[in-house]
Motif scaffolding. Structure first.
Motif, mmCIF file in Angstrom:
data_model
loop_
_atom_site.group_PDB
_atom_site.id
_atom_site.type_symbol
_atom_site.label_atom_id
_atom_site.label_comp_id
_atom_site.label_asym_id
_atom_site.label_seq_id
_atom_site.Cartn_x
_atom_site.Cartn_y
_atom_site.Cartn_z
ATOM 1 N N ALA A 184 -20.003 12.005 -31.775
ATOM 2 C CA ALA A 184 -20.319 10.626 -32.356
ATOM 3 C C ALA A 184 -21.307 10.623 -33.451
ATOM 4 O O ALA A 184 -22.206 10.893 -33.374
ATOM 5 N N PRO A 185 -21.454 9.864 -34.905
ATOM 6 C CA PRO A 185 -22.551 10.222 -35.653
ATOM 7 C C PRO A 185 -23.666 9.609 -34.761
ATOM 8 O O PRO A 185 -23.762 8.948 -33.970
ATOM 9 N N PRO A 186 -25.355 9.507 -34.827
ATOM 10 C CA PRO A 186 -26.367 8.635 -34.499
ATOM 11 C C PRO A 186 -25.926 6.736 -34.724
ATOM 12 O O PRO A 186 -25.060 6.418 -35.164
ATOM 13 N N ALA A 187 -26.464 6.110 -33.797
ATOM 14 C CA ALA A 187 -26.236 4.696 -33.475
ATOM 15 C C ALA A 187 -27.146 4.272 -34.932
ATOM 16 O O ALA A 187 -27.843 4.749 -35.527
ATOM 17 N N GLY A 188 -26.200 2.991 -35.102
ATOM 18 C CA GLY A 188 -26.437 2.918 -36.597
ATOM 19 C C GLY A 188 -25.754 3.635 -37.719
ATOM 20 O O GLY A 188 -25.878 2.329 -39.150
ATOM 21 N N PHE A 189 -24.692 4.011 -37.266
ATOM 22 C CA PHE A 189 -24.421 5.235 -38.542
ATOM 23 C C PHE A 189 -22.399 5.103 -38.110
ATOM 24 O O PHE A 189 -22.383 5.276 -37.111
ATOM 25 N N GLU A 190 -21.806 4.483 -39.222
ATOM 26 C CA GLU A 190 -20.212 4.554 -39.388
ATOM 27 C C GLU A 190 -20.023 6.333 -39.277
ATOM 28 O O GLU A 190 -18.799 6.517 -38.159
ATOM 29 N N SER A 191 -20.404 7.147 -39.844
ATOM 30 C CA SER A 191 -19.916 8.900 -40.174
ATOM 31 C C SER A 191 -20.964 9.621 -40.207
ATOM 32 O O SER A 191 -22.098 8.894 -40.505
ATOM 33 N N TRP A 192 -20.677 10.646 -39.884
ATOM 34 C CA TRP A 192 -21.800 12.146 -40.011
ATOM 35 C C TRP A 192 -22.494 12.101 -40.995
ATOM 36 O O TRP A 192 -22.828 12.219 -41.867
ATOM 37 N N GLU A 193 -21.356 11.839 -42.623
ATOM 38 C CA GLU A 193 -21.236 11.736 -44.193
ATOM 39 C C GLU A 193 -22.696 10.877 -44.043
ATOM 40 O O GLU A 193 -23.590 11.104 -44.726
ATOM 41 N N GLN A 194 -22.235 9.465 -43.521
ATOM 42 C CA GLN A 194 -23.230 8.410 -43.622
ATOM 43 C C GLN A 194 -24.883 8.306 -43.319
ATOM 44 O O GLN A 194 -25.719 8.853 -43.872
ATOM 45 N N ALA A 195 -24.751 8.656 -42.428
ATOM 46 C CA ALA A 195 -26.263 9.877 -41.391
ATOM 47 C C ALA A 195 -26.551 10.534 -42.559
ATOM 48 O O ALA A 195 -27.854 10.501 -42.574
#
Length: 145
Positions: A31-42
């Protein structure tokens, strides 16, 4: 003291190889880091340029018992046979014809996801129960055991 282990793959396409091994092992993409909905967003927020967003990927055991698999992009292609490989336990508790049939079924399933069948090793009791040598989509050898 026992230590946790991460298995790292050098590869050309981390996202594709991570997806293959997630399918093979019943793992899931990390999963992406906490607070992000996707890896792309992170990655966007972290300032990672688009051409570097497939530099790495990872898959994890959903039960938390197996090692994390990490995939990192490298410029060179695979050169020779692996010195270390994974044995994927695809026929636990089976032997003889039933074991080999289960391994063949798993080999066919993985071929449909990009694996390549390399060689079948027939059972040779008492020490060898038989296995199928495979390669993942980038040529890394592994055994269906």
């Amino acid at each position: 003291m026992a230590r946790d282990v991460q298995i790292t793959f050098d590869c050309a396409d981390p996202a594709a190889l991570a997806a293959f091994w997630a399918e093979t092992l019943g793992y899931r993409l990390q999963a992406p880091p906490a607070g992000f909905e996707s890896w792309e967003q992170a990655l966007e927020t972290m300032g990672v340029p688009p051409e570097r967003r497939n530099d790495a990927s990872a898959v994890i055991d959903p039960d938390g018992s197996g090692p994390r698999l990490f995939f990192q992009r490298v410029p060179e292609h695979k050169q020779a046979k692996n010195r270390v490989h994974l044995d994927v336990r695809a026929a636990p508790g089976l032997d003889g014809d039933a074991r080999m049939a289960a391994l063949e079924a798993e080999a066919e399933r993985l071929i449909s996801h990009g694996a390549v069948r390399l060689q079948r090793h027939e059972p040779a009791p008492p020490l060898d129960a038989g296995h199928i040598l495979m390669a993942d989509p980038e040529g890394n050898e592994f055994c269906l055991d």
